[in-house]
Design an enzyme around this catalytic site. Structure first.
Site, PDB file in Angstrom:
ATOM      1  N   CYS A  84       0.834  -1.202   0.000  1.00 49.32           N
ATOM      2  CA  CYS A  84       0.000   0.000   0.000  1.00 49.32           C
ATOM      3  C   CYS A  84       0.873   1.258   0.000  1.00 49.32           C
ATOM      4  CB  CYS A  84      -0.909  -0.007   1.231  1.00 49.32           C
ATOM      5  SG  CYS A  84      -1.937   1.466   1.378  1.00 49.32           S
ATOM      6  N   CYS A  93      -3.129  -0.643   8.934  1.00 51.40           N
ATOM      7  CA  CYS A  93      -2.362  -1.899   9.000  1.00 51.40           C
ATOM      8  C   CYS A  93      -1.067  -1.651   9.770  1.00 51.40           C
ATOM      9  CB  CYS A  93      -2.006  -2.396   7.602  1.00 51.40           C
ATOM     10  SG  CYS A  93      -3.410  -2.842   6.567  1.00 51.40           S
ATOM     11  N   GLN A 295     -19.108  -9.914  11.110  1.00 55.15           N
ATOM     12  CA  GLN A 295     -17.674 -10.138  10.960  1.00 55.15           C
ATOM     13  C   GLN A 295     -17.169  -9.540   9.645  1.00 55.15           C
ATOM     14  OE1 GLN A 295     -15.474 -11.279  13.018  1.00 55.15           O
ATOM     15  NE2 GLN A 295     -16.502 -12.535  14.534  1.00 55.15           N
ATOM     16  N   TYR A 324     -22.484 -13.872  24.684  1.00 58.09           N
ATOM     17  CA  TYR A 324     -22.357 -12.545  24.054  1.00 58.09           C
ATOM     18  C   TYR A 324     -22.811 -12.709  22.605  1.00 58.09           C
ATOM     19  CZ  TYR A 324     -19.099 -11.110  27.838  1.00 58.09           C
ATOM     20  OH  TYR A 324     -18.507 -10.801  29.041  1.00 58.09           O
ATOM     21  N   CYS A 420     -10.555 -11.923  20.719  1.00 63.22           N
ATOM     22  CA  CYS A 420      -9.792 -11.083  19.793  1.00 63.22           C
ATOM     23  C   CYS A 420      -8.599 -10.444  20.495  1.00 63.22           C
ATOM     24  CB  CYS A 420     -10.683 -10.004  19.182  1.00 63.22           C
ATOM     25  SG  CYS A 420     -11.431  -8.898  20.394  1.00 63.22           S
TER      26      CYS A 420
END
Length: 468
Positions: A84, A93, A295, A324, A420
């Site tokens: 990128c 990122c 997601q 959850y 996560c």
């Protein structure tokens, strides 16, 4: 007269401006390289494991320091040129300068390191990470801030630790259609001279553009987040967007007048098309309203949820609780293999979405409740409705202690933890190990080129472990 910065000597203490030679040992949870000076961790963004760097210290705390690369003295074979063009500015990122194979290994090491720090486990049953064959164009949703530069509308993200907006064109991790949607919105706003929001002056109208595409259905959803109720030239804007985007399914306006880092406000208006777009994962169908969570990487989500299904070990006779549940994604994925699934969520709108998704998918053995799991679980157990399997997928802060206590009292035979954040995962599992055995941890790379890693962990009640 400027004084020349002195290189650090072995006997000197760290202070801001010092330059030291540092060997990078591993990648940190934010993607920075970590080396050690006199046993103190030094975080250096952009540095890779195995590299020797000359670093200038930028911040010193009691337990760690931060630095920036002055020179790479020994380059890692994992280093590559980022794909990128705005990678160094954007901040979206953190690992594009590292080969994908290197990223996967670094993420396994992150998980392993978290368990070493927060548990007393001598050996972690860590499975090889599930990566992507093609780790690009995977995100189904883009959220970009609107701004002005040199009289032109720009769309982008704020550079790290600043309010400088970095203009983003074709983002290589976004689905090509979301890039096209963002580009069309930018061109339409500019052509119609619709004012974009100025955060500093608090003037203008359009704050954020959100573009989402259904990977399976191809449906496209565009949301304009505004700082005012009135969106100028609405009819002309709709016409422009429809002309530029033939596949567009839905255009909405969300109103957020508050001074807040949150993207969305409470009020959403459908300007044109469907109120929600359709999407599916496997045989489960979902209706996605503008603010509904889903997601971001559908292909990896299937791998993640299949790992959840494996960990749950369902035979068709179990009562499963998803503590959850959100809009019901995991609960509905497990429902065909369970006797009954109950989802719990504190957000009423999400529960309403979950019920609609169950009906849309023809799933009749899933129930969804508004409330807190730590309160509902004990009530169900007291009535003799003890779950066989509990699944959690909490936010980054991990499970609330009250919920962990409720789970330990409910004593499900199997406990599946989707996380996560490796650090909070390890901390929570450390509390559960008095009653549960950790069978395995399965990392999944949901977000290539970032420092994020998702994990599915399977725990079995110790008195049940010998039966498996």
């Amino acid at each position: 007269m400027k004084t020349k910065k002195r290189k650090q000597t072995d006997g000197a203490e760290l202070d801001v401006g010092r330059e030291i030679l540092l060997t990078i040992k591993r990648i940190g949870i934010n993607g920075e390289g970590i080396g050690y000076y006199k046993k103190k961790a030094v975080f250096v963004p952009g540095a890779l494991p195995g590299e020797v760097v000359e670093a200038s210290i930028t911040k010193v705390q009691s337990s760690y320091a931060e630095g920036k690369i002055k020179k790479i003295k020994q380059t890692s074979e994992l280093r590559q040129t980022p794909f990128c063009p705005v990678y160094d500015e954007c901040g979206g990122c953190q690992l594009q300068h590292m080969t994908y194979e290197g990223q996967l290994k670094a993420k396994e090491d992150m998980v392993r390191g978290a368990f070493e720090r927060y548990t007393e486990m001598k050996e972690l049953p860590l499975r090889p990470i599930l990566g992507m064959d093609e780790p690009w164009n995977y995100r189904n949703k883009a959220q970009l801030q609107a701004g002005m530069r040199d009289g032109k509308v720009i769309m982008g993200l704020y550079a790290a630790d600043s309010h400088r907006l970095v203009d983003i064109g074709d983002c290589p991790i976004q689905h090509p259609e979301t890039n096209r949607m963002i580009s069309a919105a930018r061109e339409a706003l500019e052509k119609l001279n619709i004012p974009v929001y100025n955060e500093r002056k608090r003037t203008g109208v359009v704050r954020t553009i959100v573009a989402r595409v259904g990977f399976e259905t191809g449906e496209q959803q565009l949301i304009l987040v505004t700082a005012e109720d009135k969106l100028p030239r609405t009819k002309e804007l709709i016409a422009e967007l429809r002309m530029r985007l033939p596949r567009l399914t839905s255009i909405s306006q969300n109103i957020n007048k508050r001074k807040t880092p949150l993207i969305f406000g409470d009020k959403t208006i459908t300007l044109w098309g469907k109120e929600a777009i359709d999407e599916s994962l496997g045989n489960v169908k979902f209706s996605l309203s503008p603010r509904a969570f889903f997601q971001l990487n559908p292909s990896q989500t299937v791998k993640l949820y299949n790992a959840v299904k494996e960990a749950a070990g369902l035979t068709g006779s179990e009562l499963v609780v998803d503590a959850y549940c959100g809009v019901g994604t995991i609960a509905l994925w497990l429902a065909p293999d369970a006797r009954k699934v109950r989802g719990i969520e504190v957000i009423p709108e999400a529960v309403a979405d979950a019920k609609r998704n169950a009906e849309k998918s023809g799933i009749t053995n899933a129930e969804f409740y508004v409330g807190q799991a730590e309160k509902l679980l004990p009530q169900w157990v007291k009535r003799g409705e003890r779950p066989d399997v509990i699944v959690v997928d909490p936010p980054r802060v991990g499970c609330d202690k009250a919920l962990l206590d409720a789970i330990l009292k409910a004593k499900p035979k199997r406990f599946v933890y989707v996380s996560c954040n490796p650090s909070t995962l390890a901390k929570n599992i450390a509390d559960l190990l008095k009653e549960y055995k950790l069978e395995w941890v399965q990392p999944v790379d949901m977000f290539p080129h970032t420092a994020h890693v998702e994990c599915v962990s399977k725990l079995i009640l110790k008195k049940e472990a010998g039966k498996n």
